[in-house]
Every structure is written in C-alpha cells, then in structure tokens.
Design a protein around this motif. Structure first.
Motif, PDB file in Angstrom:
ATOM      1  N   PRO A  26       0.898  -1.333  -0.004  1.00 31.98           N
ATOM      2  CA  PRO A  26      -0.470   0.163  -0.376  1.00 31.98           C
ATOM      3  C   PRO A  26       0.883   1.351   0.219  1.00 31.98           C
ATOM      4  O   PRO A  26       0.243   2.089   0.530  1.00 31.98           O
ATOM      5  CB  PRO A  26      -0.736  -0.399   1.372  1.00 31.98           C
ATOM      6  N   HIS A  27       1.729   1.144  -0.634  1.00 33.53           N
ATOM      7  CA  HIS A  27       3.084   2.580  -0.550  1.00 33.53           C
ATOM      8  C   HIS A  27       4.044   2.092  -1.559  1.00 33.53           C
ATOM      9  O   HIS A  27       3.884   1.359  -2.085  1.00 33.53           O
ATOM     10  CB  HIS A  27       3.421   2.464   1.052  1.00 33.53           C
ATOM     11  N   ASN A  28       4.937   3.094  -1.794  1.00 33.89           N
ATOM     12  CA  ASN A  28       5.568   3.547  -3.604  1.00 33.89           C
ATOM     13  C   ASN A  28       6.756   3.131  -3.191  1.00 33.89           C
ATOM     14  O   ASN A  28       7.683   3.400  -4.087  1.00 33.89           O
ATOM     15  CB  ASN A  28       5.403   4.644  -4.068  1.00 33.89           C
ATOM     16  N   ASN A  29       7.195   2.953  -1.811  1.00 35.96           N
ATOM     17  CA  ASN A  29       8.804   2.197  -0.966  1.00 35.96           C
ATOM     18  C   ASN A  29       9.294   1.093  -1.390  1.00 35.96           C
ATOM     19  O   ASN A  29       9.756   0.612  -0.620  1.00 35.96           O
ATOM     20  CB  ASN A  29       8.518   3.029   0.323  1.00 35.96           C
ATOM     21  N   LYS A  30       9.364   1.078  -2.667  1.00 36.06           N
ATOM     22  CA  LYS A  30       9.543  -0.616  -3.413  1.00 36.06           C
ATOM     23  C   LYS A  30       9.981  -0.847  -4.839  1.00 36.06           C
ATOM     24  O   LYS A  30       9.789   0.332  -5.184  1.00 36.06           O
ATOM     25  CB  LYS A  30       7.873  -1.376  -3.273  1.00 36.06           C
ATOM     26  N   VAL A  31      10.795  -1.856  -4.537  1.00 36.41           N
ATOM     27  CA  VAL A  31      11.247  -2.348  -5.878  1.00 36.41           C
ATOM     28  C   VAL A  31      11.522  -3.262  -5.914  1.00 36.41           C
ATOM     29  O   VAL A  31      11.176  -4.182  -5.146  1.00 36.41           O
ATOM     30  CB  VAL A  31      13.037  -0.773  -5.947  1.00 36.41           C
ATOM     31  N   TYR A  32      11.218  -3.768  -7.167  1.00 38.83           N
ATOM     32  CA  TYR A  32      11.254  -5.266  -8.206  1.00 38.83           C
ATOM     33  C   TYR A  32      12.571  -5.089  -8.681  1.00 38.83           C
ATOM     34  O   TYR A  32      13.162  -4.238  -9.267  1.00 38.83           O
ATOM     35  CB  TYR A  32      10.482  -5.285  -9.613  1.00 38.83           C
ATOM     36  N   LEU A  33      13.723  -5.907  -8.087  1.00 42.24           N
ATOM     37  CA  LEU A  33      14.804  -6.280  -8.739  1.00 42.24           C
ATOM     38  C   LEU A  33      15.151  -7.845 -10.138  1.00 42.24           C
ATOM     39  O   LEU A  33      14.875  -8.789  -8.810  1.00 42.24           O
ATOM     40  CB  LEU A  33      16.393  -6.114  -7.440  1.00 42.24           C
ATOM     41  N   ASP A  34      15.795  -8.011 -10.841  1.00 45.27           N
ATOM     42  CA  ASP A  34      15.571  -9.335 -11.304  1.00 45.27           C
ATOM     43  C   ASP A  34      17.063  -9.355 -11.352  1.00 45.27           C
ATOM     44  O   ASP A  34      17.919  -8.585 -11.992  1.00 45.27           O
ATOM     45  CB  ASP A  34      14.867  -9.057 -12.660  1.00 45.27           C
ATOM     46  N   LEU A  35      17.548 -10.769  -9.855  1.00 42.79           N
ATOM     47  CA  LEU A  35      18.730 -10.964 -10.256  1.00 42.79           C
ATOM     48  C   LEU A  35      19.593 -11.805 -11.373  1.00 42.79           C
ATOM     49  O   LEU A  35      20.439 -12.475 -11.404  1.00 42.79           O
ATOM     50  CB  LEU A  35      18.526 -11.805  -9.404  1.00 42.79           C
ATOM     51  N   GLU A  36      18.503 -12.111 -12.612  1.00 40.30           N
ATOM     52  CA  GLU A  36      18.857 -12.569 -14.037  1.00 40.30           C
ATOM     53  C   GLU A  36      19.767 -11.515 -14.594  1.00 40.30           C
ATOM     54  O   GLU A  36      20.515 -11.508 -15.742  1.00 40.30           O
ATOM     55  CB  GLU A  36      17.881 -12.891 -15.144  1.00 40.30           C
ATOM     56  N   ARG A  37      19.292  -9.875 -14.519  1.00 40.43           N
ATOM     57  CA  ARG A  37      20.058  -8.647 -14.649  1.00 40.43           C
ATOM     58  C   ARG A  37      21.509  -8.287 -13.684  1.00 40.43           C
ATOM     59  O   ARG A  37      21.588  -8.169 -13.103  1.00 40.43           O
ATOM     60  CB  ARG A  37      18.888  -7.792 -14.941  1.00 40.43           C
ATOM     61  N   VAL A  38      22.425  -8.634 -14.640  1.00 40.93           N
ATOM     62  CA  VAL A  38      23.662  -8.512 -14.430  1.00 40.93           C
ATOM     63  C   VAL A  38      24.006  -7.510 -13.348  1.00 40.93           C
ATOM     64  O   VAL A  38      24.782  -7.248 -12.347  1.00 40.93           O
ATOM     65  CB  VAL A  38      24.770  -8.438 -15.216  1.00 40.93           C
ATOM     66  N   GLU A  39      23.378  -5.845 -13.201  1.00 40.91           N
ATOM     67  CA  GLU A  39      23.566  -4.611 -12.893  1.00 40.91           C
ATOM     68  C   GLU A  39      23.130  -4.821 -11.522  1.00 40.91           C
ATOM     69  O   GLU A  39      22.984  -4.687 -10.326  1.00 40.91           O
ATOM     70  CB  GLU A  39      22.563  -3.708 -13.283  1.00 40.91           C
ATOM     71  N   ASN A  40      21.800  -5.317 -11.485  1.00 40.63           N
ATOM     72  CA  ASN A  40      20.972  -6.271  -9.862  1.00 40.63           C
ATOM     73  C   ASN A  40      21.920  -6.976  -9.052  1.00 40.63           C
ATOM     74  O   ASN A  40      22.243  -7.009  -8.022  1.00 40.63           O
ATOM     75  CB  ASN A  40      19.432  -7.028 -10.451  1.00 40.63           C
ATOM     76  N   ARG A  41      22.816  -8.210  -9.846  1.00 38.07           N
ATOM     77  CA  ARG A  41      23.856  -8.691  -9.298  1.00 38.07           C
ATOM     78  C   ARG A  41      24.106  -8.159  -8.681  1.00 38.07           C
ATOM     79  O   ARG A  41      24.914  -8.433  -7.671  1.00 38.07           O
ATOM     80  CB  ARG A  41      23.649  -9.565 -10.068  1.00 38.07           C
ATOM     81  N   TYR A  42      25.327  -7.309  -9.332  1.00 37.04           N
ATOM     82  CA  TYR A  42      26.207  -6.234  -8.740  1.00 37.04           C
ATOM     83  C   TYR A  42      25.659  -5.270  -7.508  1.00 37.04           C
ATOM     84  O   TYR A  42      25.828  -4.907  -7.134  1.00 37.04           O
ATOM     85  CB  TYR A  42      26.729  -5.347  -9.875  1.00 37.04           C
TER      86      TYR A  42
END
Length: 395
Positions: free
Chosen positions: A42-58
């Motif tokens: 119920p708020h916007n302080n959230k994020v989705y990180l796909d760890l198949e993407r190299v920048e998110n793993r980094y």
C-alpha cells in the motif's frame, strides 16, 4: 490476473515483517506471484529487482553495505521508511541472505523473494535467516487452477470435489481434464495456443532445469547423468525404486544414484512416495515409488502408458490434499495410495464394481474404513461408486 490457490496465504504474510520466500521449479509462476504481491503493497517505497540482470546482481554483490544502501537509494528506496524489496531468482546471488539479514535487522525492510531451488533455499536460508523468513512452495497448476486458466470458473467443479461419479460433471470437464493430463500444469504451457508450442515450452522447462538449476547445485558433469536418470525415472513412474539397477543401467554407483534422486526431489522435479506400514522400522526398509512433478514433463521425457500418466496425475493431485503413501505386500497385493494414513485409494482408468470390492477387502484388512476408487473414464456398466479424477481437488 488469474489467482492461484497460494495467493491468499501469500497475501496474509505480506503484512508480516519476515521475508516472504516463494520457491519451486522454474516456470511455475513464482515471478508472477512476486509481482502481484508487490502491487498489493500500500505504498510506493518498493522496488522489483530481477537477479538475472547483471546490474541487479552487482548491486547486491557489493562488499560494502553502504554501497548497497546507495544502490537502493538510486532505485528509489528510502530505508528510513517502511520499504519492500522484491528479489527474483535469489539463488543467483551468493550473499543475498547476508544482505537480507543486514537490511532486515538494521531497517526492518520487508523482502519478497523467489528462488528455483528448494535445496539451496531450505538449507542455506534455514541457517542464515532463522526467524526472519517463511518459505512458501509453489507447484504447477492443479486441475481447478487449470480450468481457471482456460477462462472458465471452477466453482461448480469444486462443489463436487471428491464426490461420487456424476455424469454431467464428467461430460462438462472431460475434454479439459484430458488436456490437463496430456500437457500438465505449467502456466506457459497451459496458455500456449498450439500443441507444438506446448511441447516446445516443456522442452524448455527440462533444459532450463538441467542446464541452470542442476549446474548451480552440482558439478558440470552431473547434468548428462541426471538427464539420463530423469528419462529412466519417467519410464519407471509409479514403480518402486531400485538404486542398484538404475546405477547398472547408467554406469554409475548406487550411492551416486541415491544422491542424484535426492537432488531431483529437493529441487521439485520428482515426488517420492514411501510405503505404508503400521511398523515404523518396516517403513524405512521398503523402497519408495517415484512420480514426476508434472504429467507434461513425464510425456516430454518418455513414451509411457496412459495408465502411468493417470496414476502420476493422481499422485500429484492427492499430494495437494495431504501426505500420501502406497501399500504393497511381498505377495503382490497392493493399494495404490493411502492418504493421510486413513484413506485407501485405488486408481483405475475404467473402474468396475469388482475393483471396488477388492479395494474394500484390502482396506478392511488394514483397518481403514474409508476408501474409494479413482477413475479416468466413464464405466461402461453405469457403475458410479468411484471418484472421477477431475474432481479429485480441494474444495
């Protein structure tokens, strides 16, 4: 959005501070569930990180926690306020549990995560995140979910769950159930428009499992032996395991076969069913039976009989209703499944009154008062004292 049976439990846990961990085979819908949960925050302080993407793993692999905090701030996360971080495919980052533990303990950050490996998640998470997580296991669609994915309501079907054979219910859902047996319950497979597309998706599931999940948990050379093993297990679905015979066929030792089968089970590819006995010592001494996690996978791996496909499907359907075992004496007398140690269940493609009488006698000999036949087809002699496979679902 087509709701899955697991969604209410996931939603209930969303308000809890502990990490919500969704695990299961690839392609069962974990990412979809994760993204759905994120929309319910119920708020916007959230994020989705796909760890198949190299920048998110980094971002998560950085050794300095301050750098991780800066990376999250760049993604729009304010750690001074209640925050929700969704991590997809968490097994791809070795130090992910350390990051979760740090942010949970320091800021009370809520995590929703997915992972394809039960073996990794259950063992590693149990040690690293004790008291900080709850694991939810996700499986391919059951038949009621399959019906919903076909654009129809399963409400009527659920009203007749585990009920005696009813011709109108059978005629209404028979074609869908046969399709369910043929191609299984992976959502992408169910939604594919052509049979060729369905078969291609199933081949992709097998390849991704062997090439990605297994190589993550085992050495490179194991993948070839495991592929040969799963094909052998497919042919033998519903049969008792003999590790020595399997090892002889594969050219590997019995201990290695046992290790591989444990790995296959802990990564959701197979389901083992132990023997029912009133003596615990005898139970441990009996061989297990093996079923594959999906009837579509089963038929993509081997040419098997229609009876094996149906029995495999029923084993999976029953596992949603409780723990299952099988019963077999040395003389050959057997009962296909015992549900929760209380119900005797026999599987017949076309059940007859004679089948029911045999089951009744065998159940009685074990002191089980509840028993029923499960059938795939309508009985030619108008026999109705059995449960049609399509209605073997939870209400």
């Amino acid at each position: 959005m087509i709701h899955r049976n697991i969604f209410p439990s996931l939603l209930e846990h969303l308000s809890k501070p502990q990490a919500t961990v969704i695990t299961g085979m690839r392609r069962v819908g974990k990412s979809t569930a994760l993204k759905y949960l994120l929309t319910q925050v119920p708020h916007n302080n959230k994020v989705y990180l796909d760890l198949e993407r190299v920048e998110n793993r980094y971002l998560l692999n950085q050794t300095n926690t301050k750098d991780i905090e800066i990376g999250l701030a760049i993604e729009g996360i304010d750690l001074s306020k209640p925050a929700v971080i969704a991590l997809d495919e968490i097994q791809l980052v070795n130090q992910s549990t350390s990051v979760i533990k740090f942010l949970y303990d320091t800021y009370g950050t809520k995590f929703i995560v997915t992972g394809s490996s039960s073996f990794y998640l259950k063992n590693h998470f149990s040690e690293s995140l004790a008291g900080r997580k709850r694991i939810f296991e996700m499986y391919p669609l059951d038949f009621a979910e399959f019906v919903a994915f076909q654009g129809e309501s399963p409400t009527l079907l659920k009203q007749f769950a585990e009920a005696s054979f009813h011709l109108s219910i059978y005629l209404k859902w028979k074609a869908l159930y046969e399709n369910f047996l043929s191609f299984g319950g992976f959502p992408e497979v169910v939604l594919a428009e052509t049979e060729e597309d369905k078969k291609a998706y199933l081949r992709d599931v097998i390849n991704a499992y062997i090439e990605l999940d297994i190589r993550l948990l085992s050495d490179f050379s194991a993948s070839d032996d495991l592929y040969r093993l799963v094909r052998l297990l497919a042919v033998r679905t519903g049969s008792r395991l003999d590790f020595s015979k399997l090892g002889a066929v594969l050219g590997i030792n019995r201990a290695k076969v046992k290790e591989y089968i444990s790995l296959l089970e802990h990564t959701y590819f197979i389901k083992s069913v132990g023997a029912f006995t009133q003596s615990l010592d005898k139970e441990f001494s009996k061989q297990e039976k093996i079923y594959l996690a999906d009837t579509g996978l089963l038929q993509a791996l081997a040419q098997v009989s229609s009876g094996q496909v149906f029995e495999n499907a029923i084993a999976l359907q029953l596992s949603h209703l409780g723990s299952i075992q099988y019963y077999q004496k040395k003389t050959g007398l057997e009962i296909d499944f015992i549900l929760e140690g209380k119900k005797a269940i026999e599987v017949k493609e076309t059940p007859t009154p004679h089948d029911e009488q045999i089951l009744k006698n065998r159940a009685k000999s074990l002191g089980l008062d509840t028993y029923y036949l499960v059938g795939r087809h309508q009985s030619p002699n108008d026999f109705k004292d059995f449960v049609w496979g399509g209605s073997l679902i939870s209400q």
